[in-house]
Design a protein around this motif. Structure first.
Motif, mmCIF file in Angstrom:
data_model
loop_
_atom_site.group_PDB
_atom_site.id
_atom_site.type_symbol
_atom_site.label_atom_id
_atom_site.label_comp_id
_atom_site.label_asym_id
_atom_site.label_seq_id
_atom_site.Cartn_x
_atom_site.Cartn_y
_atom_site.Cartn_z
ATOM 1 N N HIS A 175 0.813 -1.210 0.000
ATOM 2 C CA HIS A 175 0.000 0.000 0.000
ATOM 3 C C HIS A 175 0.849 1.264 0.000
ATOM 4 C CE1 HIS A 175 -3.435 -2.649 1.500
ATOM 5 N NE2 HIS A 175 -3.763 -2.209 0.310
ATOM 6 N N MET A 176 2.050 1.212 0.582
ATOM 7 C CA MET A 176 2.937 2.372 0.490
ATOM 8 C C MET A 176 3.385 2.574 -0.956
ATOM 9 S SD MET A 176 4.211 4.906 2.099
ATOM 10 C CE MET A 176 4.033 4.445 3.845
ATOM 11 N N ARG A 187 1.685 1.733 -3.630
ATOM 12 C CA ARG A 187 0.530 2.263 -4.367
ATOM 13 C C ARG A 187 0.280 3.734 -4.043
ATOM 14 N NH1 ARG A 187 2.099 -1.118 -6.744
ATOM 15 N NH2 ARG A 187 1.363 -3.260 -6.885
ATOM 16 N N LEU A 188 0.494 4.113 -2.795
ATOM 17 C CA LEU A 188 0.301 5.512 -2.412
ATOM 18 C C LEU A 188 1.319 6.407 -3.111
ATOM 19 C CD1 LEU A 188 -0.933 7.748 -0.602
ATOM 20 C CD2 LEU A 188 0.718 7.076 1.160
ATOM 21 N N LEU A 189 2.587 6.018 -3.073
ATOM 22 C CA LEU A 189 3.634 6.859 -3.650
ATOM 23 C C LEU A 189 3.484 7.002 -5.157
ATOM 24 C CD1 LEU A 189 6.687 5.683 -1.539
ATOM 25 C CD2 LEU A 189 5.702 7.985 -1.576
ATOM 26 N N GLU A 190 3.000 5.985 -5.829
ATOM 27 C CA GLU A 190 2.831 6.104 -7.274
ATOM 28 C C GLU A 190 1.599 6.936 -7.622
ATOM 29 O OE1 GLU A 190 2.511 2.212 -8.913
ATOM 30 O OE2 GLU A 190 0.370 1.991 -8.440
ATOM 31 N N ALA A 191 0.682 7.109 -6.664
ATOM 32 C CA ALA A 191 -0.538 7.869 -6.931
ATOM 33 C C ALA A 191 -0.431 9.338 -6.553
ATOM 34 C CB ALA A 191 -1.722 7.241 -6.191
ATOM 35 N N VAL A 192 0.487 9.684 -5.668
ATOM 36 C CA VAL A 192 0.634 11.073 -5.220
ATOM 37 C C VAL A 192 1.330 11.887 -6.307
ATOM 38 C CG1 VAL A 192 1.697 12.591 -3.502
ATOM 39 C CG2 VAL A 192 0.752 10.385 -2.813
#
Length: 636
Positions: free
Chosen positions: A308-309, A311-316
């Motif tokens: 999930h980290m 996925r978060l970093l690629e979405a920010v």
């Protein structure tokens, strides 16, 4: 190390089609059927003939199940590295382990490694997916850090810092906020009561001022946490902290800029990223469809897994500010990775970290007695932990408190915090306490007072390490339910009885309840006056009610695991410790349980059990710290 018996061939953990080493290790309980399936599938696709390599793949799968990102084949046979083999059966020393000195090298030149199904790096073996995620997290953090620093009006920031965090008592928060405003990515870590939420509320206010002064549109803030309960808590805490900031802000124009932040809705990380019904690990927002927010704040970040980290970093968006908030000393994610702990350790050890780190240490509103216990646990000082438990209401020396049934009864509120220890006593002495709490919830629910029922539910938590066994959640849920039935006459065959506390165990986006949400079955009426029962939940958007028949996967919650309790707090917490040889009994588990309490914490377990917990750490095999300390890598 030995255990009682191997898996039976009808056991669902047994891979009946396995052969050779995989069958041997599966029958010994080292590998699950899923591990064997992963290994045999990979070996077949890669035409890998060496069963030692297939065994390494199965152990890499097992490592992920136990929370590690990779496996160290050099030490796995001796339990010197995670994941431990304590759940296995038989004489592990007698198993046909490959030669530890050469095993990793054999895997490194195998067809599985050549085809990147397995990756050997830093002396450990990864499944390719988790290696890719680890590399991606580091690459994205370095890429964010390599950008031109965020534009900041220094004079405006200094004035804002002095107003938002006035006086010497806010020195730590002031410094933390300043570093976060100047960074694209920051971490604010610290134990309970050190002012993490106050700090991040101040950071959001200061960023809103900076945006307004530069002529930007109003700040678009994303506020998230791993669970619905944690999201609801952080939303309320941020709103409360902003009220204090607004009271110190006389200028109407500045107040108008800051005030809207208090109305930001908090959500789960899953919902922030956008639920994808076709995938458990992919989301609607990604590198090709970034999140629209200017600032994203993730609370309880210790619960965020590596997946999930990533996925978060690629979405920010690259120029969006990302703030991770959490206690790096508490339990890590149930899934693979200990990301926050790794990021904090890497930032502390590096002379040029890609993340701005602020560690808050000064306790502002946490009971001093609970705070002393938490700090002793964080430091791993078993003698001090025991001394604090023996003299909770004095200094760390003095007379021991009683350990009979009377010590299990709730004390009055103590602004300094109360610590109790029921040592070497039958845990059934908890019956009066647990029955009284369950009865309070039941009575409010029977009266249709959902607000009081939810408040009573949140007043006390019984926390266990295990789900099963004599000290597990299942047994203590059953006992408490039985005691409540004896008190109230509730039928044992009534599933949705009034006052039943429920815990959601799987996200249900259609209904609107998420894993970790808690509620109570309460009395209600239809518009025509017909009596009905409803499930009342307190989520990020306030109280919600659902017909019990609409709920999917739930369980009774007179007791809950420490892992499930992360992201929530209760006025009073009772911690029921397992036997000293439990592999779940760790310093992080006890620290996390203790720090769920706001006023009273009660430990049930012997001195030997407490010392065993303090002496055992959660250690997860990962290359994240090493990668962060190395040179920047290209974004995948």
């Amino acid at each position: 190390m030995t255990a009682s018996m191997p898996h039976h061939d009808r056991d669902r953990a047994t891979a009946r089609s396995a052969t050779g080493l995989l069958a041997t290790f599966n029958q010994a309980g080292v590998l699950s059927a899923a591990d064997v399936h992963v290994a045999t599938t990979l070996a077949r696709l890669a035409s890998e003939p060496d069963e030692h390599v297939a065994l390494a793949a199965a152990l890499a799968s097992r490592a992920v199940r136990h929370g590690s990102v990779a496996v160290d084949l050099r030490t796995i046979a001796t339990d010197a590295a995670p994941p431990p083999l304590e759940d296995a059966d038989g004489d592990l020393e007698l198993l046909p382990w490959p030669d530890a000195a050469t095993w990793t090298d054999v895997v490194a030149v195998s067809s599985l490694a050549q085809q990147r199904a397995l990756v050997v790096e830093h002396g450990v073996v990864y499944l390719q997916r988790y290696h890719h995620q680890e590399v991606q997290v580091v690459a994205d953090l370095h890429a964010r850090a390599a950008q031109v620093a965020p534009p900041v009006d220094g004079d405006l920031l200094d004035r804002g810092l002095a107003r938002v965090f006035p006086g010497a008592g806010f020195a730590e928060q002031r410094a933390a906020a300043k570093s976060s405003v100047h960074a694209w990515t920051s971490i604010i870590t610290g134990g309970p009561g050190t002012g993490k939420t106050t700090t991040v509320a101040g950071v959001l206010a200061l960023l809103a001022e900076q945006a307004a002064a530069s002529g930007q549109r109003p700040l678009h803030v994303g506020l998230a946490a791993p669970t619905g309960k944690a999201a609801a808590r952080v939303r309320g805490a941020v709103a409360e902290a902003l009220s204090g900031i607004l009271s110190r802000t006389p200028e109407e124009a500045t107040r108008a800029v800051i005030a809207p932040i208090g109305d930001v809705e908090a959500t789960t990380l899953h919902r922030l990223l956008g639920w994808n019904p076709h995938s458990r690990t992919r989301f609607r927002h990604h590198r090709g469809n970034r999140l629209p927010h200017d600032v994203i704040l993730v609370d309880e970040a210790s619960m965020v897994s590596l997946t999930h980290m990533a996925r978060l970093l690629e979405a920010v968006r690259p120029t969006a500010t990302l703030i991770l908030v959490g206690d790096a000393d508490q339990l890590v994610s149930v899934d693979a990775g200990a990301v926050l702990a790794d990021l904090v350790a890497a930032a502390e050890d590096s002379s040029n970290p890609p993340i701005a780190l602020a560690r808050l240490r000064t306790v502002h509103r946490f009971g001093a007695r609970i705070g002393r216990l938490a700090e002793a646990l964080r430091r791993g000082d078993a003698d001090l932990v025991v001394a604090t438990l023996r003299s909770p209401d004095e200094s760390a020396t003095g007379a021991s408190p009683s350990t009979d049934a009377s010590s299990a009864r709730s004390p009055g509120p103590d602004p300094d915090g109360s610590v109790q220890w029921i040592e070497e006593a039958d845990p059934l002495v908890l019956r009066p306490l647990l029955t009284a709490h369950a009865r309070t919830v039941h009575d409010a629910a029977s009266a249709g007072d959902s607000g009081s029922a939810l408040a009573a539910l949140g007043a006390h938590r019984l926390l266990c390490a295990h789900r099963e066994g004599p000290y597990g959640v299942r047994r203590w849920n059953q006992l408490t339910q039985l005691w409540l039935q004896e008190e109230t006459g509730t039928s044992p065959y009534e599933t949705m009885y009034l006052g039943r506390p429920v815990l959601v165990t799987k996200n249900d986006y259609a209904v609107g309840v998420l894993n970790g949400d808690t509620g109570v079955i309460v009395a209600s009426r239809r518009p025509d006056g017909t009596p009905v029962r409803m499930a009342a939940f307190e989520g990020a958007r306030g109280e919600q009610r659902f017909a019990p028949s609409r709920l999917g996967e739930i369980e009774t919650m007179h007791a809950m695991t420490v892992h499930k309790a992360q992201g929530s707090q209760a006025a009073e917490v009772t911690v029921l410790l397992p036997d000293a040889d439990s592999r779940l009994l760790t310093r992080e588990l006890l620290y996390t349980a203790v720090t769920r309490a706001q006023q009273t914490v009660r430990i049930v377990g012997s001195e030997a059990v407490v010392r065993a917990a303090v002496g055992r750490r959660v250690v997860r095999s990962s290359g994240l710290r090493t990668r962060l300390a190395g040179p920047p890598t290209m974004t995948p």
